[in-house]
Every structure is written in structure tokens, then in C-alpha cells.
Design a protein around this motif. Structure first.
Motif, short mmCIF file in Angstrom:
data_model
loop_
_atom_site.label_atom_id
_atom_site.label_comp_id
_atom_site.label_asym_id
_atom_site.label_seq_id
_atom_site.Cartn_x
_atom_site.Cartn_y
_atom_site.Cartn_z
N ASP A 21 -5.63 -14.80 1.68
CA ASP A 21 -4.52 -14.10 1.04
C ASP A 21 -3.27 -14.97 1.12
O ASP A 21 -2.93 -15.46 2.20
N ARG B 57 -0.74 -13.92 3.89
CA ARG B 57 -1.22 -14.21 5.25
C ARG B 57 -1.22 -15.71 5.51
O ARG B 57 -0.89 -16.15 6.60
N VAL C 134 9.08 -7.44 1.83
CA VAL C 134 7.78 -6.77 1.89
C VAL C 134 7.93 -5.49 2.69
O VAL C 134 8.64 -5.45 3.70
N SER D 123 4.86 -1.52 6.16
CA SER D 123 3.43 -1.18 6.25
C SER D 123 2.55 -2.31 5.73
O SER D 123 1.48 -2.58 6.28
N THR D 124 3.00 -2.98 4.68
CA THR D 124 2.25 -4.11 4.13
C THR D 124 2.22 -5.26 5.13
O THR D 124 1.18 -5.87 5.38
N HIS E 82 -0.11 -4.50 7.94
CA HIS E 82 -1.50 -4.67 7.53
C HIS E 82 -1.90 -6.15 7.60
O HIS E 82 -2.97 -6.48 8.13
N HIS E 83 -1.05 -7.04 7.09
CA HIS E 83 -1.38 -8.46 7.10
C HIS E 83 -1.50 -8.99 8.53
O HIS E 83 -2.41 -9.77 8.83
#
Length: 105
Positions: A23, A26, A49, A52-53, A56-57
Motif C-alpha cells: 500500500d 504504508r 488522513v 481511523s485510517t 488501520h495502516h
């Protein structure tokens, strides 16, 4: 306090690491950690960003074995598991990081 999951070195899989590094966001986090060393989550990416995003990463990177996260006060400090990755997959991280550098004319 909830403990954060970090796989044992022997449980880090090539497929999981490649997925995590596949990704662009990431990969940028990993590049910055390689450049700057240990960083809190909010400083590891200079993009607008959602929290929450970003969480997640970092979770994907941590659970794949690419990075180590420790709590320091209210911050999560992140660092690459360079030694573990180099032991499991010699040269992989260096090769990936070199591929993210801009080409020189």
C-alpha cells in the motif's frame, strides 16, 4: 490497558510483509520510519488522513511484523523491526526502501 499484538520473529511471513508494504501510504510510513527512526503515529505521515485510517495502516504494519509499537504516555511510538526483517528476509527491506527513492538523472 489493551496489549498490542506483535508477531514473533519466526511467525513473520513474506506474504504478510509484502501485503503490508504493497500500500503506498504504508510504504511511505515505512520510508519515514527508516529515515527518521522511532516516531509517534501522527508524525510518521505528513498527509491529511483520518485518524481511523492511520490507525488501520499502523495495525497492518504492526501485525505483519514490519514495525514495533510501544506506548509512551498518550503516544504510540513506532519503529521498524529492521533486524527481525533482515534475519527473516535478508535484503528485502533495503531493496523495497531503495525502490522508493527518486531516480537520479
Amino acid at each position: 490497558m489493551r496489549l498490542l499484538y506483535h508477531p514473533d520473529k519466526k511467525d513473520i511471513s513474506l506474504a504478510g510483509v509484502l501485503y503490508a508494504l504493497g500500500d503506498p501510504m504504508r510504504l511511505e510510513i515505512v520510508r519515514r520510519l527508516a529515515e527518521k527512526g522511532e516516531l509517534p503515529c501522527f508524525a510518521a505521515l505528513e498527509a491529511d488522513v483520518a485518524k481511523s485510517t492511520l490507525s488501520h495502516h499502523f495495525k497492518v504494519l504492526r501485525e505483519s511484523g514490519v514495525l514495533y509499537c510501544r506506548k509512551e504516555g498518550t503516544h504510540h511510538m513506532n519503529s521498524l523491526r529492521r533486524a527481525d526483517l533482515d534475519d527473516r528476509f535478508p535484503g528485502l527491506l533495503q531493496t523495497v526502501l531503495q525502490s522508493t527513492e527518486p531516480l537520479k538523472p
